[in-house]
Motif scaffolding. Structure first.
Motif, PDB file in Angstrom:
ATOM      1  N   ASP A 193      38.734  40.950  31.962  1.00  0.00           N
ATOM      2  CA  ASP A 193      39.857  40.138  31.572  1.00  0.00           C
ATOM      3  C   ASP A 193      41.014  39.996  32.862  1.00  0.00           C
ATOM      4  OD1 ASP A 193      40.982  38.225  29.851  1.00  0.00           O
ATOM      5  OD2 ASP A 193      42.369  39.813  28.756  1.00  0.00           O
ATOM      6  N   GLY A 194      41.628  38.873  32.850  1.00  0.00           N
ATOM      7  CA  GLY A 194      42.786  38.565  33.839  1.00  0.00           C
ATOM      8  C   GLY A 194      43.188  37.374  33.709  1.00  0.00           C
ATOM      9  N   PRO A 195      44.494  36.933  34.255  1.00  0.00           N
ATOM     10  CA  PRO A 195      44.976  35.436  34.025  1.00  0.00           C
ATOM     11  C   PRO A 195      44.138  34.605  35.089  1.00  0.00           C
ATOM     12  CG  PRO A 195      46.393  36.791  35.160  1.00  0.00           C
ATOM     13  CD  PRO A 195      45.260  37.568  34.812  1.00  0.00           C
ATOM     14  N   LYS A 196      44.118  33.375  34.699  1.00  0.00           N
ATOM     15  CA  LYS A 196      43.757  32.269  35.734  1.00  0.00           C
ATOM     16  C   LYS A 196      44.732  31.767  36.215  1.00  0.00           C
ATOM     17  CE  LYS A 196      39.316  32.188  34.732  1.00  0.00           C
ATOM     18  NZ  LYS A 196      38.323  32.489  35.374  1.00  0.00           N
ATOM     19  N   LEU A 197      45.980  31.710  35.664  1.00  0.00           N
ATOM     20  CA  LEU A 197      47.247  31.450  36.228  1.00  0.00           C
ATOM     21  C   LEU A 197      48.460  32.294  35.774  1.00  0.00           C
ATOM     22  CD1 LEU A 197      48.709  29.255  37.793  1.00  0.00           C
ATOM     23  CD2 LEU A 197      48.972  27.792  35.554  1.00  0.00           C
ATOM     24  N   ALA A 198      49.215  32.685  36.840  1.00  0.00           N
ATOM     25  CA  ALA A 198      50.686  33.271  36.437  1.00  0.00           C
ATOM     26  C   ALA A 198      51.457  32.904  37.455  1.00  0.00           C
ATOM     27  CB  ALA A 198      50.208  34.886  36.479  1.00  0.00           C
ATOM     28  N   SER A 207      41.631  43.823  33.722  1.00  0.00           N
ATOM     29  CA  SER A 207      41.062  44.893  33.329  1.00  0.00           C
ATOM     30  C   SER A 207      39.576  44.685  33.073  1.00  0.00           C
ATOM     31  CB  SER A 207      41.597  44.876  31.683  1.00  0.00           C
ATOM     32  OG  SER A 207      41.300  43.769  31.062  1.00  0.00           O
ATOM     33  N   ILE A 208      38.787  45.620  32.763  1.00  0.00           N
ATOM     34  CA  ILE A 208      37.439  45.915  32.459  1.00  0.00           C
ATOM     35  C   ILE A 208      37.462  46.745  31.179  1.00  0.00           C
ATOM     36  CG2 ILE A 208      35.047  46.430  33.121  1.00  0.00           C
ATOM     37  CD1 ILE A 208      35.968  46.517  36.037  1.00  0.00           C
ATOM     38  N   ALA A 209      36.552  46.392  30.256  1.00  0.00           N
ATOM     39  CA  ALA A 209      36.371  47.149  29.051  1.00  0.00           C
ATOM     40  C   ALA A 209      34.810  46.990  28.651  1.00  0.00           C
ATOM     41  CB  ALA A 209      37.124  46.248  27.595  1.00  0.00           C
ATOM     42  N   ILE A 210      34.434  48.267  28.073  1.00  0.00           N
ATOM     43  CA  ILE A 210      33.038  48.425  27.668  1.00  0.00           C
ATOM     44  C   ILE A 210      32.975  48.726  26.252  1.00  0.00           C
ATOM     45  CG2 ILE A 210      31.382  50.300  28.190  1.00  0.00           C
ATOM     46  CD1 ILE A 210      31.880  48.597  30.774  1.00  0.00           C
ATOM     47  N   LYS A 211      32.231  48.005  25.684  1.00  0.00           N
ATOM     48  CA  LYS A 211      31.747  48.342  24.287  1.00  0.00           C
ATOM     49  C   LYS A 211      30.462  49.077  24.252  1.00  0.00           C
ATOM     50  CE  LYS A 211      32.221  47.639  19.530  1.00  0.00           C
ATOM     51  NZ  LYS A 211      33.188  48.454  18.831  1.00  0.00           N
ATOM     52  N   LEU A 212      30.604  50.281  23.663  1.00  0.00           N
ATOM     53  CA  LEU A 212      29.406  51.126  23.816  1.00  0.00           C
ATOM     54  C   LEU A 212      28.420  50.954  22.593  1.00  0.00           C
ATOM     55  CD1 LEU A 212      28.096  53.219  25.791  1.00  0.00           C
ATOM     56  CD2 LEU A 212      29.149  54.922  24.530  1.00  0.00           C
ATOM     57  N   ALA A 213      27.090  50.971  22.550  1.00  0.00           N
ATOM     58  CA  ALA A 213      26.352  50.977  21.194  1.00  0.00           C
ATOM     59  C   ALA A 213      26.688  52.110  20.415  1.00  0.00           C
ATOM     60  CB  ALA A 213      24.854  51.013  21.935  1.00  0.00           C
ATOM     61  N   ILE A 285      24.227  56.771  33.159  1.00  0.00           N
ATOM     62  CA  ILE A 285      25.295  56.214  34.074  1.00  0.00           C
ATOM     63  C   ILE A 285      25.407  54.647  33.878  1.00  0.00           C
ATOM     64  CG2 ILE A 285      26.084  56.103  36.307  1.00  0.00           C
ATOM     65  CD1 ILE A 285      25.978  59.088  35.214  1.00  0.00           C
ATOM     66  N   GLY A 286      26.753  54.370  33.511  1.00  0.00           N
ATOM     67  CA  GLY A 286      27.226  52.905  33.319  1.00  0.00           C
ATOM     68  C   GLY A 286      27.973  52.476  34.673  1.00  0.00           C
ATOM     69  N   ALA A 287      27.753  51.526  35.466  1.00  0.00           N
ATOM     70  CA  ALA A 287      28.210  50.941  36.530  1.00  0.00           C
ATOM     71  C   ALA A 287      28.523  49.468  36.239  1.00  0.00           C
ATOM     72  CB  ALA A 287      27.455  51.247  37.705  1.00  0.00           C
ATOM     73  N   GLU A 288      29.566  49.030  36.237  1.00  0.00           N
ATOM     74  CA  GLU A 288      29.906  47.417  36.107  1.00  0.00           C
ATOM     75  C   GLU A 288      30.787  47.223  37.075  1.00  0.00           C
ATOM     76  OE1 GLU A 288      28.471  45.060  34.263  1.00  0.00           O
ATOM     77  OE2 GLU A 288      27.159  46.690  33.554  1.00  0.00           O
ATOM     78  N   SER A 289      30.919  45.983  37.466  1.00  0.00           N
ATOM     79  CA  SER A 289      31.862  45.135  38.537  1.00  0.00           C
ATOM     80  C   SER A 289      32.384  44.147  37.853  1.00  0.00           C
ATOM     81  CB  SER A 289      31.151  44.916  39.844  1.00  0.00           C
ATOM     82  OG  SER A 289      30.052  44.055  39.649  1.00  0.00           O
ATOM     83  N   ALA A 290      33.546  43.642  38.278  1.00  0.00           N
ATOM     84  CA  ALA A 290      34.372  42.557  37.722  1.00  0.00           C
ATOM     85  C   ALA A 290      35.078  41.961  39.027  1.00  0.00           C
ATOM     86  CB  ALA A 290      35.479  42.783  36.727  1.00  0.00           C
ATOM     87  N   LYS A 291      34.955  40.174  38.790  1.00  0.00           N
ATOM     88  CA  LYS A 291      35.683  39.651  39.927  1.00  0.00           C
ATOM     89  C   LYS A 291      36.689  38.608  39.071  1.00  0.00           C
ATOM     90  CE  LYS A 291      33.148  37.800  43.073  1.00  0.00           C
ATOM     91  NZ  LYS A 291      32.098  37.039  43.650  1.00  0.00           N
ATOM     92  N   TRP A 292      37.801  38.883  39.718  1.00  0.00           N
ATOM     93  CA  TRP A 292      39.091  38.108  39.033  1.00  0.00           C
ATOM     94  C   TRP A 292      39.421  36.937  40.265  1.00  0.00           C
ATOM     95  CZ3 TRP A 292      39.245  43.429  38.999  1.00  0.00           C
ATOM     96  CH2 TRP A 292      39.049  43.987  37.579  1.00  0.00           C
ATOM     97  N   LYS A 293      39.500  35.610  39.767  1.00  0.00           N
ATOM     98  CA  LYS A 293      40.107  34.535  40.488  1.00  0.00           C
ATOM     99  C   LYS A 293      41.291  34.280  39.723  1.00  0.00           C
ATOM    100  CE  LYS A 293      35.885  33.142  42.736  1.00  0.00           C
ATOM    101  NZ  LYS A 293      35.114  32.070  43.219  1.00  0.00           N
ATOM    102  N   PHE A 294      42.442  33.806  40.590  1.00  0.00           N
ATOM    103  CA  PHE A 294      43.645  33.558  39.932  1.00  0.00           C
ATOM    104  C   PHE A 294      44.567  32.937  40.869  1.00  0.00           C
ATOM    105  CE2 PHE A 294      43.799  37.972  41.036  1.00  0.00           C
ATOM    106  CZ  PHE A 294      45.161  38.200  41.688  1.00  0.00           C
ATOM    107  N   GLU A 295      45.542  32.020  40.254  1.00  0.00           N
ATOM    108  CA  GLU A 295      46.631  31.508  41.137  1.00  0.00           C
ATOM    109  C   GLU A 295      48.035  31.922  40.689  1.00  0.00           C
ATOM    110  OE1 GLU A 295      47.683  26.994  42.601  1.00  0.00           O
ATOM    111  OE2 GLU A 295      46.257  27.296  41.017  1.00  0.00           O
ATOM    112  N   LEU A 296      48.628  32.234  41.583  1.00  0.00           N
ATOM    113  CA  LEU A 296      50.032  32.391  41.384  1.00  0.00           C
ATOM    114  C   LEU A 296      51.029  31.211  41.701  1.00  0.00           C
ATOM    115  CD1 LEU A 296      50.631  36.016  42.463  1.00  0.00           C
ATOM    116  CD2 LEU A 296      49.694  35.169  40.075  1.00  0.00           C
ATOM    117  N   LYS A 297      51.511  30.461  40.716  1.00  0.00           N
ATOM    118  CA  LYS A 297      52.381  29.508  41.131  1.00  0.00           C
ATOM    119  C   LYS A 297      53.429  29.221  40.057  1.00  0.00           C
ATOM    120  CE  LYS A 297      49.800  25.607  39.343  1.00  0.00           C
ATOM    121  NZ  LYS A 297      49.306  24.395  39.632  1.00  0.00           N
ATOM    122  N   ASN A 298      54.630  28.567  40.534  1.00  0.00           N
ATOM    123  CA  ASN A 298      55.661  28.242  39.446  1.00  0.00           C
ATOM    124  C   ASN A 298      55.527  27.203  38.782  1.00  0.00           C
ATOM    125  OD1 ASN A 298      57.580  30.234  40.275  1.00  0.00           O
ATOM    126  ND2 ASN A 298      58.047  28.994  42.054  1.00  0.00           N
TER     127      ASN A 298
END
Length: 298
Positions: A193-198, A207-213, A285-298
């Motif tokens: 999770d992360g903003p697309k625009l701020a 953030s990265i969250a894991i929901k375990l079985a 062992i759990g290994a996860e990656s995340a990619k966040w793309k976002f724009e900062l503008k007024n």
């Protein structure tokens, strides 16, 4: 005389109390209803329902720790039932997948059950067990089945299929349903999770969250770590989180950093590592990656 009369009166007054019948006997609890086949979607445990009779086992009783995280197949057969020998080979193949726990019920003696045993003694340790004898005979009679018959239950304990047919098409459908349930098994689900625009200068979280079985627990033996890589203009309160900086609440693990930066379009990456324990022992062992793309503008 007075002494004797008094004694007789006292004794006489005690007799009715000592020999009084109880006002009423407590009612006997009603016997459980006969066993019946479950409905699709019904919760179904590894020991069946309250109406199932006492059973004798070739091995141990069904073990929750061994069955956890596996598709459970309750398999019913008998020495003289057509198709049981052929279906035995299918059940053995499913068991060998490693994600299946087989509970077999054989309407026959111990020797007959050993001939239709899909567990195969030490080959199947932790992969199931086999019931036989009078209890298994009564159970199959109550259920109205002769075999081969199967109840397929997913990792959440819900019935996915009740199969009482013995034709090749019926057995193919059973195998397909079990295979699909196996394919659906997931140790965990990852969410980012992360903003697309701020706005420039405002703080935001990545953030990265894991929901375990449900059958797993987070391991304290394996270090937890989140590493976040951001462009030079983006400043975060941390780019590496370890230990207690990564929050765990029951089955949910959350790792988050707070960042800010100037106007622009950016991309950030995160790498999370953690461990989890299975009920029967062993750590994954759990290994996860995340990619966040976002724009900062007024």
């Amino acid at each position: 005389m007075h002494r004797l009369v008094i004694s007789a009166v006292v004794l006489g007054s005690l007799v009715p109390t000592a020999w009084a019948e109880p006002a009423g006997k407590p009612a006997k609890p009603a016997p459980p209803p006969p066993a019946k086949l479950p409905a699709l979607g019904e919760a179904f445990g590894i020991t069946g329902t309250a109406g199932w009779p006492k059973l004798d086992w070739l091995y141990d009783v069904p073990a929750p720790n061994d069955a956890a995280g596996k598709v459970v197949i309750h398999w019913f057969c008998a020495p003289k039932a057509p198709g049981c020998t052929d279906d035995l080979a299918r059940i053995v193949t499913l068991k060998e997948n490693g994600r299946v726990y087989v509970i077999a019920y054989i309407n026959g003696t111990k020797v007959q059950a050993q001939k239709l045993d899909p567990i195969r003694e030490s080959e199947g340790v932790g992969r199931g067990t086999v019931a036989f004898g009078r209890g298994a005979t009564k159970l199959m009679k109550d259920l109205g089945i002769t075999g081969p018959a199967s109840i397929v239950v997913d990792v959440d304990g819900k019935v996915q299929l009740v199969s009482i047919g013995s034709s090749p098409a019926d057995l193919d459908a059973r195998d397909a349903k079990a295979t699909a349930a196996i394919a659906a098994i997931k140790e965990y689900v990852a969410m980012s999770d992360g903003p697309k625009l701020a706005k420039p200068g405002d703080k935001f979280q990545l953030s990265i969250a894991i929901k375990l079985a449900s059958w797993l627990t987070y391991s304290d033996k394996t270090p937890r770590e989140l590493k976040v890589t951001v462009p030079p203009d983006i400043k975060c309160d941390a780019t590496t989180l370890t230990g207690d900086q990564i929050k765990v609440a029951d089955k949910l693990l959350t790792a988050a950093v707070t960042c800010s930066g100037p106007r622009g379009i950016y991309e950030a990456r995160g790498e999370l590592r953690f461990g989890y324990d299975a009920p029967g022992g062993g750590t994954g062992i759990g290994a996860e990656s995340a990619k966040w793309k976002f724009e900062l503008k007024n």
